[in-house]
Design a protein around this motif. Sequence first.
Motif, PDB file in Angstrom:
ATOM      1  N   LYS A 163       0.818  -1.211   0.000  1.00 22.45           N
ATOM      2  CA  LYS A 163       0.000   0.000   0.000  1.00 22.45           C
ATOM      3  C   LYS A 163       0.853   1.263   0.000  1.00 22.45           C
ATOM      4  CE  LYS A 163      -4.038  -2.022   2.281  1.00 22.45           C
ATOM      5  NZ  LYS A 163      -4.940  -1.950   3.467  1.00 22.45           N
ATOM      6  N   SER A 164       2.047   1.150   0.549  1.00 21.63           N
ATOM      7  CA  SER A 164       2.944   2.313   0.588  1.00 21.63           C
ATOM      8  C   SER A 164       3.679   2.525  -0.728  1.00 21.63           C
ATOM      9  CB  SER A 164       3.962   2.142   1.719  1.00 21.63           C
ATOM     10  OG  SER A 164       4.772   0.992   1.495  1.00 21.63           O
ATOM     11  N   GLY A 165       3.470   1.595  -1.689  1.00 25.85           N
ATOM     12  CA  GLY A 165       4.098   1.734  -2.999  1.00 25.85           C
ATOM     13  C   GLY A 165       5.419   1.018  -3.138  1.00 25.85           C
ATOM     14  N   LYS A 166       5.852   0.295  -2.099  1.00 26.84           N
ATOM     15  CA  LYS A 166       7.118  -0.425  -2.156  1.00 26.84           C
ATOM     16  C   LYS A 166       6.906  -1.846  -2.673  1.00 26.84           C
ATOM     17  CE  LYS A 166       9.343   2.106   1.633  1.00 26.84           C
ATOM     18  NZ  LYS A 166      10.021   1.993   2.953  1.00 26.84           N
ATOM     19  N   ARG A 167       7.876  -2.311  -3.459  1.00 23.87           N
ATOM     20  CA  ARG A 167       7.795  -3.672  -3.986  1.00 23.87           C
ATOM     21  C   ARG A 167       8.038  -4.677  -2.862  1.00 23.87           C
ATOM     22  NH1 ARG A 167       9.825  -2.820  -8.226  1.00 23.87           N
ATOM     23  NH2 ARG A 167       8.191  -3.258  -9.715  1.00 23.87           N
ATOM     24  N   ILE A 168       7.192  -5.702  -2.803  1.00 23.10           N
ATOM     25  CA  ILE A 168       7.290  -6.716  -1.752  1.00 23.10           C
ATOM     26  C   ILE A 168       8.366  -7.730  -2.132  1.00 23.10           C
ATOM     27  CG2 ILE A 168       6.031  -8.501  -0.494  1.00 23.10           C
ATOM     28  CD1 ILE A 168       3.469  -6.953  -1.047  1.00 23.10           C
ATOM     29  N   ASP A 169       9.244  -8.034  -1.190  1.00 24.05           N
ATOM     30  CA  ASP A 169      10.337  -8.982  -1.423  1.00 24.05           C
ATOM     31  C   ASP A 169       9.772 -10.358  -1.762  1.00 24.05           C
ATOM     32  OD1 ASP A 169      12.616 -10.494  -1.489  1.00 24.05           O
ATOM     33  OD2 ASP A 169      13.290  -9.992   0.532  1.00 24.05           O
ATOM     34  N   LYS A 170      10.284 -10.969  -2.831  1.00 19.73           N
ATOM     35  CA  LYS A 170       9.777 -12.274  -3.262  1.00 19.73           C
ATOM     36  C   LYS A 170      10.000 -13.360  -2.213  1.00 19.73           C
ATOM     37  CE  LYS A 170      13.916 -13.597  -5.971  1.00 19.73           C
ATOM     38  NZ  LYS A 170      14.662 -12.336  -5.881  1.00 19.73           N
ATOM     39  N   LYS A 171      10.967 -13.170  -1.330  1.00 17.03           N
ATOM     40  CA  LYS A 171      11.241 -14.165  -0.292  1.00 17.03           C
ATOM     41  C   LYS A 171      10.187 -14.160   0.814  1.00 17.03           C
ATOM     42  CE  LYS A 171      16.250 -13.983  -1.023  1.00 17.03           C
ATOM     43  NZ  LYS A 171      17.571 -13.684  -0.407  1.00 17.03           N
ATOM     44  N   SER A 172       9.366 -13.115   0.860  1.00 11.76           N
ATOM     45  CA  SER A 172       8.350 -13.016   1.915  1.00 11.76           C
ATOM     46  C   SER A 172       6.961 -13.403   1.409  1.00 11.76           C
ATOM     47  CB  SER A 172       8.316 -11.589   2.468  1.00 11.76           C
ATOM     48  OG  SER A 172       7.938 -10.664   1.460  1.00 11.76           O
ATOM     49  N   LEU A 173       6.897 -14.059   0.262  1.00  7.82           N
ATOM     50  CA  LEU A 173       5.622 -14.479  -0.313  1.00  7.82           C
ATOM     51  C   LEU A 173       5.484 -16.001  -0.261  1.00  7.82           C
ATOM     52  CD1 LEU A 173       5.636 -12.104  -3.420  1.00  7.82           C
ATOM     53  CD2 LEU A 173       4.345 -11.809  -1.301  1.00  7.82           C
ATOM     54  N   ILE A 174       4.273 -16.470  -0.490  1.00  4.21           N
ATOM     55  CA  ILE A 174       3.973 -17.905  -0.421  1.00  4.21           C
ATOM     56  C   ILE A 174       3.769 -18.433  -1.839  1.00  4.21           C
ATOM     57  CG2 ILE A 174       2.405 -19.652   0.501  1.00  4.21           C
ATOM     58  CD1 ILE A 174       1.644 -17.558   2.658  1.00  4.21           C
TER      59      ILE A 174
END
Length: 373
Positions: A163-174
């Motif tokens: 929501k803040s516009g930052k890309r989410i690290d792929k290591k923190s996804l399922i």
Amino acid sequence: MIQKIIIAILALFVLSTSVFSQSLNLKNFNDKNSGLISELSLDMFPKHPSSHQEVLFKLKSFYFNLNFSETVVYFNGKEYKKGVGLKEFKIKTGKPGERNLIQVVVRDPKGKIHTKKVEFTPENVGLVYEVVDPNVPFGYKGKSTVISNSKVNIFAFPDFVSKSGKRIDKKSLIYTWYKNGEVDNKASGFGKYKYEVERMPARPSDLYIDVLVTDVTKKKVAKNKIYFSPEFTDVQFYSLNQSLPFTFKNVVKNGVLKTSDKNTTVLVVPYFMDMSEDENLDYTWKINNKRYLHNPGDKRDRLVFLNDTNKKETILNIFFQLKNDYRILQTAHKNLKLILKSENQDEVLNQQYYNEERSKKNKNSGLGGFFGL
């Protein structure tokens, strides 16, 4: 009389259209009627769309006839489409991470109002693969072809934005990986963005790999698939001599090589085969159907042929086969018809020249020859 009937029909049509447009709007929308237990269903294809993708929506009901029902579709709060008998429509998604709200209001033939909504956020995930340890000659610029029995790594690259516009690290996804439609539980899990295929199937079998990526809240979802149709491994013959070093232009075409050079080197180059373990490779050469240099320790990738100037023409039928004993489906073979022509029949090669060429041949034999030409 006929004119009066036509006027009456037109008046009825205008009246019904006016009533339709006035009676069906978002004021009729009721979230309580949009739950799972409903007389109206709204399906979306694909289920997890990406950004800028066309999505198909289908309305269904087993309780009333949609063909005679009035329907209005709203896309992000604005009227998008309406009509009688409307049962499907298409919408193109916007930017990744951008919310999409579909609301449908339907009045059945008995006048009852039904509502349904779908809310989703399109997300993207890219898939890239690499072939592990493929053999290609130095200077080859093409992408390695996936062949039977080859090992392939597949990497997922999700493009999720917070929501803040930052890309989410792929290591923190399922990640949930599917192999030919079935979940691979061992390969799936938190941070598992890499999928390994130890051995590609043999032709004509194909392989489908799907990945479903979600964040920890399950609100961000993306799905993608990659398709493999493994090829057979291949070998190519190349002709070399002292004045013609290795280039891709030296490839022998149509399985026939004609030359009048005093000596000709025939080099064989395998493509895309796993050659990381030398002890697993088995080389076989045949000349005129007779085995030549076939033993486990001889990894010769070239032969030198001396032109017999006492003959006008010498024809040799050459057969080469390379097998990977660890990856048994990686076997390649090729035939070559070598035609040695003599320009000067009176010229005879002396024994010293023959010995020198034989010595060069022994030094240049082996797999390292591909890169040291």
